[in-house]
Design an enzyme around this catalytic site. Structure first.
Site, PDB file in Angstrom:
ATOM      1  N   ARG A 159       1.038  -0.827  -0.016  1.00 47.46           N
ATOM      2  CA  ARG A 159       0.652   0.251   0.188  1.00 47.46           C
ATOM      3  C   ARG A 159       0.459   1.147   0.255  1.00 47.46           C
ATOM      4  O   ARG A 159       1.429   1.886   1.475  1.00 47.46           O
ATOM      5  CB  ARG A 159      -0.445   0.317   1.038  1.00 47.46           C
ATOM      6  CG  ARG A 159      -1.962  -0.864   1.361  1.00 47.46           C
ATOM      7  CD  ARG A 159      -3.251  -1.029   0.162  1.00 47.46           C
ATOM      8  NE  ARG A 159      -3.748  -2.333   0.405  1.00 47.46           N
ATOM      9  CZ  ARG A 159      -3.814  -3.219  -0.384  1.00 47.46           C
ATOM     10  NH1 ARG A 159      -2.972  -3.287  -1.947  1.00 47.46           N
ATOM     11  NH2 ARG A 159      -4.791  -4.100  -0.358  1.00 47.46           N
ATOM     12  N   ALA A 180      10.164 -15.829   6.262  1.00 52.96           N
ATOM     13  CA  ALA A 180       9.110 -16.100   5.519  1.00 52.96           C
ATOM     14  C   ALA A 180       9.417 -18.054   4.699  1.00 52.96           C
ATOM     15  O   ALA A 180       9.758 -17.647   4.004  1.00 52.96           O
ATOM     16  CB  ALA A 180       8.396 -15.676   5.239  1.00 52.96           C
ATOM     17  N   LYS A 184       3.094 -15.233  -0.273  1.00 53.55           N
ATOM     18  CA  LYS A 184       2.696 -14.666  -1.582  1.00 53.55           C
ATOM     19  C   LYS A 184       2.062 -13.327  -2.144  1.00 53.55           C
ATOM     20  O   LYS A 184       2.203 -12.254  -0.522  1.00 53.55           O
ATOM     21  CB  LYS A 184       0.504 -14.976  -0.863  1.00 53.55           C
ATOM     22  CG  LYS A 184      -0.205 -14.481  -2.034  1.00 53.55           C
ATOM     23  CD  LYS A 184      -1.466 -13.349  -1.875  1.00 53.55           C
ATOM     24  CE  LYS A 184      -1.601 -12.858  -2.502  1.00 53.55           C
ATOM     25  NZ  LYS A 184      -2.131 -11.321  -2.902  1.00 53.55           N
ATOM     26  N   GLU A 189       2.825  -6.595  -7.170  1.00 54.69           N
ATOM     27  CA  GLU A 189       4.197  -6.042  -6.569  1.00 54.69           C
ATOM     28  C   GLU A 189       5.476  -6.682  -6.755  1.00 54.69           C
ATOM     29  O   GLU A 189       6.503  -6.531  -6.589  1.00 54.69           O
ATOM     30  CB  GLU A 189       4.221  -7.499  -5.176  1.00 54.69           C
ATOM     31  CG  GLU A 189       2.827  -6.458  -4.748  1.00 54.69           C
ATOM     32  CD  GLU A 189       2.091  -7.713  -3.581  1.00 54.69           C
ATOM     33  OE1 GLU A 189       1.037  -6.869  -2.509  1.00 54.69           O
ATOM     34  OE2 GLU A 189       2.123  -8.687  -3.593  1.00 54.69           O
ATOM     35  N   ASP A 245     -16.351  -6.377  -6.646  1.00 55.20           N
ATOM     36  CA  ASP A 245     -15.518  -5.751  -6.144  1.00 55.20           C
ATOM     37  C   ASP A 245     -13.372  -6.607  -5.237  1.00 55.20           C
ATOM     38  O   ASP A 245     -14.250  -7.844  -5.054  1.00 55.20           O
ATOM     39  CB  ASP A 245     -16.695  -4.986  -4.406  1.00 55.20           C
ATOM     40  CG  ASP A 245     -14.645  -4.488  -3.471  1.00 55.20           C
ATOM     41  OD1 ASP A 245     -13.989  -4.159  -3.793  1.00 55.20           O
ATOM     42  OD2 ASP A 245     -15.041  -4.307  -2.066  1.00 55.20           O
ATOM     43  N   THR A 247     -11.630  -6.076  -3.446  1.00 52.32           N
ATOM     44  CA  THR A 247     -11.215  -6.439  -1.915  1.00 52.32           C
ATOM     45  C   THR A 247     -11.328  -7.275  -0.717  1.00 52.32           C
ATOM     46  O   THR A 247     -12.205  -7.599  -1.121  1.00 52.32           O
ATOM     47  CB  THR A 247     -12.203  -4.885  -1.422  1.00 52.32           C
ATOM     48  OG1 THR A 247     -12.212  -3.741  -2.178  1.00 52.32           O
ATOM     49  CG2 THR A 247     -11.671  -4.604  -0.291  1.00 52.32           C
ATOM     50  N   GLY A 248     -10.237  -8.259  -0.572  1.00 50.01           N
ATOM     51  CA  GLY A 248     -10.265  -9.358   0.030  1.00 50.01           C
ATOM     52  C   GLY A 248      -9.756  -9.653  -1.057  1.00 50.01           C
ATOM     53  O   GLY A 248      -9.901 -11.107  -0.546  1.00 50.01           O
ATOM     54  N   ALA A 249      -9.816 -10.113  -2.306  1.00 51.21           N
ATOM     55  CA  ALA A 249      -9.667 -11.608  -2.370  1.00 51.21           C
ATOM     56  C   ALA A 249      -7.992 -12.425  -2.821  1.00 51.21           C
ATOM     57  O   ALA A 249      -8.159 -13.727  -2.821  1.00 51.21           O
ATOM     58  CB  ALA A 249      -9.778 -11.006  -4.135  1.00 51.21           C
ATOM     59  N   ASN A 282      -8.600 -20.057  -5.288  1.00 52.52           N
ATOM     60  CA  ASN A 282      -8.982 -19.809  -6.457  1.00 52.52           C
ATOM     61  C   ASN A 282      -9.834 -18.951  -6.249  1.00 52.52           C
ATOM     62  O   ASN A 282     -10.438 -18.203  -6.395  1.00 52.52           O
ATOM     63  CB  ASN A 282      -8.353 -20.260  -7.555  1.00 52.52           C
ATOM     64  CG  ASN A 282      -6.943 -19.801  -8.187  1.00 52.52           C
ATOM     65  OD1 ASN A 282      -6.231 -19.342  -7.454  1.00 52.52           O
ATOM     66  ND2 ASN A 282      -6.360 -21.048  -9.195  1.00 52.52           N
TER      67      ASN A 282
END
Length: 318
Positions: A159, A180, A184, A189, A245, A247-249, A282
């Site tokens: 972000r 780590a 993911k 990224e 939306d 968001t959160g996928a 997925n």
């Protein structure tokens, strides 16, 4: 953990939005709830304001059967807020209210070490690395988890508006990279962390592997995901849905993957089984795009399996 304010209509700027729907969110909290929805066991550690929104968020954890005893309330700082616009393609733009918000003020001495020691997998992002004292709390929690034998799972969840600069973000995200076991990332990224690498090339993704990394997952939105281990690599196609939306996928995807990994810790060594697990992940990610807001849209296990059956998605073995 924070409140996302999402426009009640799509394809508008924040300024043009007629109204906003409040939706609980924050990537690691989304993952915790996502795991619980998938019949897994999860706990969340963080800090919210001693305010109405903070109480609401802790209630949401409890309603979703997420262990919340690691939550702390700050009497002097507000719960973080984010205004999220949904562009025409369903992608998001963010405006954050946190200067500082309660989540940034979690201290190492406020950690519930006994709770962390119970974790099979300890999952985290990078936003908690931006400011002290939360950064020190994050690093201390990782150390407790590692010493207790937990698998460390990292989703940087870039972000950029929250960091002082792109370089600070890159340095901060990479500062814990090599610790780590599972990482993911999204295609964007890859480009960001490799400073211009082709997000769809195996070479750019593999440049982000480190000696102790067991599994690198790259999400491609509706395209599905790619996977990289020391022994093999490949991709699993996504499942088409009508996205409202996104968001959160990614968090739903992570929840799906981690619920499979906790049942089979050596999944990353068995490519056919890994591919099945990633098809399930997925499906979780796809379902999460069909409703506004992150937590409200997180799927149940039965919904994910139904989508796989309905889509006649097959795991084609390499």
């Amino acid at each position: 953990m924070l409140i996302d304010f999402v426009p009640t209509v799509g394809e508008v700027s924040l300024a043009d939005a007629p109204a906003f729907k409040k939706a609980p969110g924050g990537a690691p909290a989304n993952v915790a709830v996502g795991i619980s929805r998938l019949d897994g066991n999860s706990a969340f550690i963080g800090k919210v304001g001693e305010d109405e929104f903070g109480f609401m968020l802790v209630d949401i954890l409890k309603e979703n059967k997420v262990e919340s005893k690691g939550m702390r309330f700050d009497p002097g700082a507000r719960t973080a807020l984010a205004f999220v616009t949904l562009r025409k393609d369903g992608e998001r733009e963010f405006m954050f209210y946190r200067n500082p918000s309660a989540d940034m003020l979690l201290k190492p001495e406020e950690l519930d070490a006994d709770l962390i020691k119970q974790a099979s997998i300890f999952h985290y992002g990078s936003i908690s690395l931006i400011a002290e004292p939360c950064r020190s709390a994050h690093l201390a929690a990782m150390k407790i988890a590692r010493e207790a034998g937990a698998v460390l799972s990292y989703d940087p969840n870039l972000r950029l508006p929250l960091w002082s600069s792109a370089e600070a973000a890159r340095t901060g995200i990479k500062s814990i990279w090599n610790e780590a076991d599972i990482i993911k990332i999204s295609e964007e990224e890859i480009t960001f962390l490799t400073e211009g690498g082709d997000p769809y090339s195996d070479e750019a993704a593999q440049a982000l592997m480190h000696p102790n990394l067991k599994l690198l997952l790259v999400t491609e939105g509706e395209g599905g995901c790619r996977y990289y281990t020391k022994e093999f690599l490949g991709r699993v196609d996504g499942i088409k849905v009508d996205a409202v939306d996104t968001t959160g996928a990614g968090d739903a995807f992570v929840a799906g993957a981690l619920t499979q990994l906790v049942k089979e810790p050596s999944l990353y060594k068995d490519e056919p089984r890994l591919r099945e697990a990633l098809l399930f992940a997925n499906a979780c990610g796809a379902i999460a795009t069909t409703e506004r807001g992150a937590i409200p849209a997180l799927p149940s296990k039965s919904a994910a399996f139904q989508l796989i059956e309905k889509s006649s998605a097959k795991v084609l073995q390499p």
